[in-house]
Design a protein around this motif. Structure first.
Motif, PDB file in Angstrom:
ATOM      1  N   ILE A   1      25.393  54.255  69.448  1.00  0.00           N
ATOM      2  CA  ILE A   1      24.962  55.469  68.880  1.00  0.00           C
ATOM      3  C   ILE A   1      25.889  55.764  70.474  1.00  0.00           C
ATOM      4  CG2 ILE A   1      23.269  55.348  67.649  1.00  0.00           C
ATOM      5  CD1 ILE A   1      21.586  55.980  70.141  1.00  0.00           C
ATOM      6  N   LEU A   2      25.943  55.239  71.030  1.00  0.00           N
ATOM      7  CA  LEU A   2      26.416  55.158  72.984  1.00  0.00           C
ATOM      8  C   LEU A   2      25.645  56.076  73.214  1.00  0.00           C
ATOM      9  CD1 LEU A   2      30.152  56.336  72.069  1.00  0.00           C
ATOM     10  CD2 LEU A   2      29.500  54.106  73.096  1.00  0.00           C
ATOM     11  N   GLU A   3      24.355  55.222  73.610  1.00  0.00           N
ATOM     12  CA  GLU A   3      23.711  56.201  74.171  1.00  0.00           C
ATOM     13  C   GLU A   3      22.678  55.506  75.522  1.00  0.00           C
ATOM     14  OE1 GLU A   3      20.327  58.686  75.680  1.00  0.00           O
ATOM     15  OE2 GLU A   3      21.716  59.567  74.009  1.00  0.00           O
ATOM     16  N   PRO A   4      22.813  56.101  76.719  1.00  0.00           N
ATOM     17  CA  PRO A   4      22.762  55.210  77.840  1.00  0.00           C
ATOM     18  C   PRO A   4      21.626  54.364  77.741  1.00  0.00           C
ATOM     19  CG  PRO A   4      24.182  56.870  78.427  1.00  0.00           C
ATOM     20  CD  PRO A   4      23.626  56.931  77.023  1.00  0.00           C
ATOM     21  N   ILE A   5      20.202  55.324  78.138  1.00  0.00           N
ATOM     22  CA  ILE A   5      19.402  55.028  78.431  1.00  0.00           C
ATOM     23  C   ILE A   5      18.284  54.021  77.230  1.00  0.00           C
ATOM     24  CG2 ILE A   5      16.938  55.693  77.309  1.00  0.00           C
ATOM     25  CD1 ILE A   5      17.819  58.544  78.772  1.00  0.00           C
ATOM     26  N   THR A   6      19.616  53.458  75.600  1.00  0.00           N
ATOM     27  CA  THR A   6      18.777  53.167  74.783  1.00  0.00           C
ATOM     28  C   THR A   6      19.413  50.996  75.083  1.00  0.00           C
ATOM     29  OG1 THR A   6      18.803  54.556  73.099  1.00  0.00           O
ATOM     30  CG2 THR A   6      18.995  52.497  72.597  1.00  0.00           C
ATOM     31  N   ILE A   7      20.545  51.998  75.380  1.00  0.00           N
ATOM     32  CA  ILE A   7      21.280  50.577  76.566  1.00  0.00           C
ATOM     33  C   ILE A   7      20.647  49.718  77.535  1.00  0.00           C
ATOM     34  CG2 ILE A   7      23.299  49.229  77.466  1.00  0.00           C
ATOM     35  CD1 ILE A   7      25.293  52.078  75.521  1.00  0.00           C
ATOM     36  N   GLY A   8      19.620  50.853  78.548  1.00  0.00           N
ATOM     37  CA  GLY A   8      19.226  50.439  79.622  1.00  0.00           C
ATOM     38  C   GLY A   8      17.816  49.339  78.662  1.00  0.00           C
ATOM     39  N   LEU A   9      17.269  50.124  77.702  1.00  0.00           N
ATOM     40  CA  LEU A   9      16.008  49.586  77.682  1.00  0.00           C
ATOM     41  C   LEU A   9      16.056  48.447  76.926  1.00  0.00           C
ATOM     42  CD1 LEU A   9      14.462  52.857  76.176  1.00  0.00           C
ATOM     43  CD2 LEU A   9      13.657  51.146  77.629  1.00  0.00           C
ATOM     44  N   GLY A  10      17.329  48.368  76.027  1.00  0.00           N
ATOM     45  CA  GLY A  10      17.411  46.998  74.976  1.00  0.00           C
ATOM     46  C   GLY A  10      17.923  46.567  76.018  1.00  0.00           C
ATOM     47  N   SER A  11      18.620  46.209  77.930  1.00  0.00           N
ATOM     48  CA  SER A  11      18.983  45.068  78.906  1.00  0.00           C
ATOM     49  C   SER A  11      17.832  44.602  78.971  1.00  0.00           C
ATOM     50  CB  SER A  11      19.819  46.016  79.040  1.00  0.00           C
ATOM     51  OG  SER A  11      21.185  46.564  79.247  1.00  0.00           O
ATOM     52  N   ILE A  12      17.230  45.666  79.672  1.00  0.00           N
ATOM     53  CA  ILE A  12      15.804  45.253  80.172  1.00  0.00           C
ATOM     54  C   ILE A  12      14.679  44.049  79.044  1.00  0.00           C
ATOM     55  CG2 ILE A  12      12.845  45.945  80.988  1.00  0.00           C
ATOM     56  CD1 ILE A  12      15.169  48.163  81.886  1.00  0.00           C
ATOM     57  N   PHE A  13      14.787  44.568  78.208  1.00  0.00           N
ATOM     58  CA  PHE A  13      13.842  44.276  76.569  1.00  0.00           C
ATOM     59  C   PHE A  13      14.524  42.299  76.973  1.00  0.00           C
ATOM     60  CE2 PHE A  13      11.275  47.725  75.916  1.00  0.00           C
ATOM     61  CZ  PHE A  13      10.495  47.012  75.090  1.00  0.00           C
ATOM     62  N   PHE A  14      15.807  42.300  76.600  1.00  0.00           N
ATOM     63  CA  PHE A  14      16.528  41.777  76.342  1.00  0.00           C
ATOM     64  C   PHE A  14      16.754  40.235  77.402  1.00  0.00           C
ATOM     65  CE2 PHE A  14      20.716  38.676  77.018  1.00  0.00           C
ATOM     66  CZ  PHE A  14      20.729  37.894  76.047  1.00  0.00           C
ATOM     67  N   ALA A  15      16.893  40.915  78.424  1.00  0.00           N
ATOM     68  CA  ALA A  15      16.457  40.494  80.005  1.00  0.00           C
ATOM     69  C   ALA A  15      15.642  39.557  79.432  1.00  0.00           C
ATOM     70  CB  ALA A  15      17.164  41.022  81.341  1.00  0.00           C
ATOM     71  N   ILE A  16      14.198  40.042  79.608  1.00  0.00           N
ATOM     72  CA  ILE A  16      12.540  39.657  79.602  1.00  0.00           C
ATOM     73  C   ILE A  16      13.266  38.547  78.766  1.00  0.00           C
ATOM     74  CG2 ILE A  16      10.466  39.677  79.411  1.00  0.00           C
ATOM     75  CD1 ILE A  16      10.912  43.021  80.144  1.00  0.00           C
ATOM     76  N   GLY A  17      13.112  38.231  77.644  1.00  0.00           N
ATOM     77  CA  GLY A  17      13.382  37.836  76.484  1.00  0.00           C
ATOM     78  C   GLY A  17      14.196  36.649  76.625  1.00  0.00           C
ATOM     79  N   ALA A  18      15.225  36.702  77.464  1.00  0.00           N
ATOM     80  CA  ALA A  18      16.188  35.555  77.381  1.00  0.00           C
ATOM     81  C   ALA A  18      15.782  34.711  78.706  1.00  0.00           C
ATOM     82  CB  ALA A  18      17.778  36.377  78.176  1.00  0.00           C
ATOM     83  N   ILE A  19      15.326  35.315  79.642  1.00  0.00           N
ATOM     84  CA  ILE A  19      14.498  35.089  81.275  1.00  0.00           C
ATOM     85  C   ILE A  19      13.946  33.178  80.903  1.00  0.00           C
ATOM     86  CG2 ILE A  19      13.424  34.920  83.758  1.00  0.00           C
ATOM     87  CD1 ILE A  19      15.049  37.323  83.954  1.00  0.00           C
TER      88      ILE A  19
END
Length: 153
Positions: free
Chosen positions: A33-51
């Motif tokens: 949906i090209l939404e920067p806030i959603t991309i940012g939130l998804g990146s943060i959640f993914f980073a926490i889980g990946a680390i």
């Protein structure tokens, strides 16, 4: 002596995996949906889980390496302490503390067990614990606490 080759799945591991999955889903949604806030939130959640997953896998590999190449030491039991560096829902886990004197260098090395969410003190029936260490790398170690009871699910 036989050791478990992996760290068991517990609630903390499940939560970190959920963070990773939610992060990927939200990240994909944000890209679609090209939404920067959603991309940012998804990146943060993914980073926490990946680390968190990276750290879990790294520890499992360290334990496997210690089982294969580690030198067993007999470390003297010092007691049980609360690990205040970790807090979940306002509670901190317990860990066993042992020490070993390196007579070659006259240095004392402290070793800490994995975290326990119950007080293991009443179940400790020994004065010495076997600790596996890598030659010259005392920070990489594994304390054998396989005799302790497991928490019922």
């Amino acid at each position: 002596m036989q050791y478990s080759r992996s760290i068991p799945i517990n609630n903390v591991n499940i939560i970190t995996r959920i963070f990773g999955v939610i992060g990927i889903l939200v990240l994909i949604l944000g890209i679609v949906i090209l939404e920067p806030i959603t991309i940012g939130l998804g990146s943060i959640f993914f980073a926490i889980g990946a680390i968190a997953e990276f750290l879990r896998v790294r520890r499992a590999k360290q334990i496997a390496e210690l089982q294969q190449y580690g030198i067993p030491l007999q470390a003297k039991y010092q007691g049980v302490e609360i690990n205040t560096s970790l807090t979940v829902n306002g509670k901190s886990p317990y860990r066993i503390v042992c020490q070993w004197l390196d007579t070659n260098t006259n240095q004392i090395h402290l070793f800490y067990s994995e975290n326990y969410w119950y007080d293991p003190t009443p179940y400790i029936d020994r004065e010495y614990f076997e600790v596996l260490v890598l030659p010259g790398k005392f920070k990489v170690n594994f304390m054998d606490t396989g005799f302790l009871p497991k928490v019922a699910k």
